[in-house]
Design a protein around this motif. Structure first.
Motif, PDB file in Angstrom:
ATOM      1  N   GLU A  82     -20.978  37.345  -2.590  1.00  0.00           N
ATOM      2  CA  GLU A  82     -21.209  38.612  -1.884  1.00  0.00           C
ATOM      3  C   GLU A  82     -20.244  38.664  -0.704  1.00  0.00           C
ATOM      4  OE1 GLU A  82     -25.251  39.163  -0.563  1.00  0.00           O
ATOM      5  OE2 GLU A  82     -24.682  40.782   0.802  1.00  0.00           O
ATOM      6  N   SER A  83     -19.519  39.776  -0.606  1.00  0.00           N
ATOM      7  CA  SER A  83     -18.482  39.877   0.430  1.00  0.00           C
ATOM      8  C   SER A  83     -19.075  40.199   1.797  1.00  0.00           C
ATOM      9  CB  SER A  83     -17.488  40.975   0.049  1.00  0.00           C
ATOM     10  OG  SER A  83     -18.150  42.213  -0.135  1.00  0.00           O
ATOM     11  N   TYR A  84     -18.407  39.740   2.829  1.00  0.00           N
ATOM     12  CA  TYR A  84     -18.693  40.207   4.189  1.00  0.00           C
ATOM     13  C   TYR A  84     -18.063  41.590   4.333  1.00  0.00           C
ATOM     14  CZ  TYR A  84     -20.581  35.751   5.754  1.00  0.00           C
ATOM     15  OH  TYR A  84     -21.374  34.649   5.915  1.00  0.00           O
ATOM     16  N   LYS A  85     -18.792  42.491   4.995  1.00  0.00           N
ATOM     17  CA  LYS A  85     -18.358  43.887   5.015  1.00  0.00           C
ATOM     18  C   LYS A  85     -18.110  44.409   6.419  1.00  0.00           C
ATOM     19  CE  LYS A  85     -20.584  44.802   0.566  1.00  0.00           C
ATOM     20  NZ  LYS A  85     -20.938  43.399   0.252  1.00  0.00           N
ATOM     21  N   ASN A  86     -17.903  43.499   7.353  1.00  0.00           N
ATOM     22  CA  ASN A  86     -17.649  43.912   8.740  1.00  0.00           C
ATOM     23  C   ASN A  86     -16.209  44.391   8.927  1.00  0.00           C
ATOM     24  OD1 ASN A  86     -17.605  40.777   8.367  1.00  0.00           O
ATOM     25  ND2 ASN A  86     -16.073  41.202   9.949  1.00  0.00           N
ATOM     26  N   ASP A  87     -15.997  45.128  10.001  1.00  0.00           N
ATOM     27  CA  ASP A  87     -14.638  45.567  10.363  1.00  0.00           C
ATOM     28  C   ASP A  87     -13.725  44.353  10.469  1.00  0.00           C
ATOM     29  OD1 ASP A  87     -15.198  48.206  10.453  1.00  0.00           O
ATOM     30  OD2 ASP A  87     -15.386  48.330  12.645  1.00  0.00           O
ATOM     31  N   GLY A  88     -12.551  44.461   9.923  1.00  0.00           N
ATOM     32  CA  GLY A  88     -11.566  43.389  10.058  1.00  0.00           C
ATOM     33  C   GLY A  88     -11.673  42.324   8.985  1.00  0.00           C
ATOM     34  N   ALA A  89     -12.726  42.392   8.150  1.00  0.00           N
ATOM     35  CA  ALA A  89     -12.883  41.382   7.092  1.00  0.00           C
ATOM     36  C   ALA A  89     -11.854  41.603   5.988  1.00  0.00           C
ATOM     37  CB  ALA A  89     -14.292  41.435   6.518  1.00  0.00           C
ATOM     38  N   PHE A  90     -11.605  42.855   5.675  1.00  0.00           N
ATOM     39  CA  PHE A  90     -10.703  43.210   4.571  1.00  0.00           C
ATOM     40  C   PHE A  90      -9.283  43.393   5.088  1.00  0.00           C
ATOM     41  CE2 PHE A  90      -8.434  46.454   2.183  1.00  0.00           C
ATOM     42  CZ  PHE A  90      -8.700  46.167   0.859  1.00  0.00           C
ATOM     43  N   GLN A  91      -8.337  42.823   4.370  1.00  0.00           N
ATOM     44  CA  GLN A  91      -6.928  43.047   4.709  1.00  0.00           C
ATOM     45  C   GLN A  91      -6.127  43.261   3.437  1.00  0.00           C
ATOM     46  OE1 GLN A  91      -5.897  43.572   7.705  1.00  0.00           O
ATOM     47  NE2 GLN A  91      -7.701  42.810   8.815  1.00  0.00           N
ATOM     48  N   MET A  92      -5.055  43.995   3.593  1.00  0.00           N
ATOM     49  CA  MET A  92      -4.194  44.284   2.446  1.00  0.00           C
ATOM     50  C   MET A  92      -2.739  44.216   2.881  1.00  0.00           C
ATOM     51  SD  MET A  92      -4.372  47.725   0.175  1.00  0.00           S
ATOM     52  CE  MET A  92      -2.972  48.370  -0.689  1.00  0.00           C
ATOM     53  N   VAL A  93      -1.904  43.712   2.006  1.00  0.00           N
ATOM     54  CA  VAL A  93      -0.477  43.650   2.300  1.00  0.00           C
ATOM     55  C   VAL A  93       0.294  44.122   1.069  1.00  0.00           C
ATOM     56  CG1 VAL A  93      -0.190  41.226   1.558  1.00  0.00           C
ATOM     57  CG2 VAL A  93       1.358  42.180   3.275  1.00  0.00           C
ATOM     58  N   THR A  94       1.412  44.783   1.331  1.00  0.00           N
ATOM     59  CA  THR A  94       2.275  45.260   0.260  1.00  0.00           C
ATOM     60  C   THR A  94       3.619  44.549   0.389  1.00  0.00           C
ATOM     61  OG1 THR A  94       1.208  47.414   0.445  1.00  0.00           O
ATOM     62  CG2 THR A  94       3.260  47.351  -0.785  1.00  0.00           C
ATOM     63  N   PHE A  95       4.153  44.053  -0.713  1.00  0.00           N
ATOM     64  CA  PHE A  95       5.426  43.327  -0.668  1.00  0.00           C
ATOM     65  C   PHE A  95       6.133  43.477  -2.006  1.00  0.00           C
ATOM     66  CE2 PHE A  95       4.084  39.772  -3.316  1.00  0.00           C
ATOM     67  CZ  PHE A  95       2.705  39.894  -3.225  1.00  0.00           C
ATOM     68  N   THR A  96       7.366  43.004  -2.058  1.00  0.00           N
ATOM     69  CA  THR A  96       8.167  43.130  -3.288  1.00  0.00           C
ATOM     70  C   THR A  96       8.696  41.766  -3.696  1.00  0.00           C
ATOM     71  OG1 THR A  96       8.823  45.346  -2.623  1.00  0.00           O
ATOM     72  CG2 THR A  96      10.163  44.304  -4.309  1.00  0.00           C
ATOM     73  N   VAL A  97       8.582  41.469  -4.974  1.00  0.00           N
ATOM     74  CA  VAL A  97       9.159  40.239  -5.500  1.00  0.00           C
ATOM     75  C   VAL A  97      10.471  40.592  -6.196  1.00  0.00           C
ATOM     76  CG1 VAL A  97       8.892  38.479  -7.308  1.00  0.00           C
ATOM     77  CG2 VAL A  97       7.028  38.916  -5.701  1.00  0.00           C
ATOM     78  N   LYS A  98      11.512  39.918  -5.787  1.00  0.00           N
ATOM     79  CA  LYS A  98      12.858  40.155  -6.355  1.00  0.00           C
ATOM     80  C   LYS A  98      13.277  38.951  -7.186  1.00  0.00           C
ATOM     81  CE  LYS A  98      15.539  43.754  -5.573  1.00  0.00           C
ATOM     82  NZ  LYS A  98      14.887  44.610  -4.647  1.00  0.00           N
ATOM     83  N   GLY A  99      13.731  39.238  -8.382  1.00  0.00           N
ATOM     84  CA  GLY A  99      14.376  38.183  -9.174  1.00  0.00           C
ATOM     85  C   GLY A  99      13.427  37.263  -9.894  1.00  0.00           C
TER      86      GLY A  99
END
Ligand SMILES: [Cu+2]
Length: 353
Positions: free
Chosen positions: A161-178
């Motif tokens: 069961e996940s913690y649902k408080n502010d700041g618990a969730f994070q997301m990052v977007t990136f690119t893999v080359k090659g």
């Protein structure tokens, strides 16, 4: 569904007269899938299960009590690596996290005796999550396909069961080359091409294989030395959806994988919500205009049900075998709220009594 389609194709390739025989095989092997593929909107088949929402299982209540304050912690995560917008070369992505906040003793750790413990859910693109227990070393995502990706993370309890408080969730977007050397042709010292690795890799991953054979897709380099850090090999290529991080986002978390014995009595649906509140959430009611999102779920393509307060629910009545669970973010009229394909997710789980 893919399995069923593959088998149908196989049937067609043999003899038309053999179709009847094939389809009975199909029903015997993957009853739930075959039913879902044949008529997703139809009434449940005779063998279908009746699922009932039940209260939080006593087993979980007991674990919460044993944990004491820790259960009401507010863990916050920061993604240290990869950096937002980064371009990485090589097919291994190292994830580093920083955990802070009001932890009240919360610490990811796998108890060797029970194989359980607090952990972080790590989601590449919109794949099933992987558990990350030891924040002291990076979590490796291996064999990541070239292109754009997202990673989503949030802290979880031993029963997922996940913690649902502010700041618990994070997301990052990136690119893999090659994708590192693995994606380049093997060449002799003269520069002459000896093996086109890219083509070979594509041939390996292209066929849709039944789940039971999916592991055979793993490249030979996957053999795991004892000291290998926690991680996950991605046999199938995966890339990010076109996600707008400022818009409502539903992150599917549970159920996932295989459930056995006691764990099949009540199976939890749990998810993370970003930039969205549900119609039944108190804060949502007082917003102007009132918030009108709902989470819709259906099992095995059956009747749609709604979750109107953000929290886990438990369902009982599962029959043994494979089941699909679909989770969607919808508006008040039941229209899917689109965000890069992530807001509608279907997973297959296996229930073994
Ligand atoms: Cu978990």
């Amino acid at each position: 569904m893919k399995l069923s389609r593959l088998m149908l194709l196989a049937c067609a390739l043999v003899f038309a007269s053999a179709l009847a025989g094939c389809s009975s095989d199909m029903n015997a092997n993957t009853e739930a899938n075959a039913n879902a593929a044949a008529s997703p909107a139809a009434s449940p088949s005779p063998a279908a299960q009746t699922l009932t929402e039940v209260e939080r299982p006593q087993k979980v209540k007991d674990m919460m009590q044993q944990r004491g304050d820790e259960d009401s912690a507010s863990p916050k995560l920061k993604i240290v690596e990869p950096k937002e917008g980064a371009t990485l070369s090589g097919s291994t992505v190292k994830l580093k996290l920083d955990l802070s906040g009001d932890l009240k003793g919360y610490k990811p750790h796998k108890d060797p005796a029970t194989n359980m413990g607090n952990h972080i859910h790590v989601i590449l693109d919109n794949q099933p999550y992987e558990a990350y227990y030891d924040l002291g070393q990076p979590f490796e995502l291996r064999n990541v396909a070239e292109g754009a990706h997202t990673i989503r993370v949030f802290p979880s309890r031993p029963w997922h069961e996940s913690y649902k408080n502010d700041g618990a969730f994070q997301m990052v977007t990136f690119t893999v080359k090659g994708g590192g050397d693995a994606s380049k042709p093997t060449t002799a010292s003269t520069g002459e091409k000896m093996a086109d690795n890219t083509g070979a890799a594509n041939k390996v991953v292209a066929p849709v294989k039944p789940q039971s054979q999916a592991n055979s897709n793993k490249p030979a380099t996957d053999s795991t030395p004892a000291a290998t850090p926690e991680g996950k090999d991605y046999a199938q290529p995966s890339t990010a959806g076109q996600v707008d991080r400022t818009k409502p986002l539903l992150t599917y978390s549970r159920p996932k994988g295989e459930y056995k014995g006691d764990d099949t009595n009540a199976i939890m649906i749990d998810f993370w919500l970003s930039h969205a509140m549900l119609v039944g959430d108190d804060a949502g009611k007082t917003m102007v205009p009132p918030v009108t999102y709902r989470v819709r779920y259906s099992v095995d393509g059956g009747e749609a049900k709604y979750i109107d307060k953000w929290g886990p629910i438990w369902l009982t009545g599962w029959t043994p075998g494979k089941h699909t669970v679909k989770l969607e973010l919808v508006d008040k009229d039941g229209n899917a709220v689109e965000n890069g394909g992530y807001n509608t997710t279907t997973r297959e789980i296996t229930v073994t009594k």
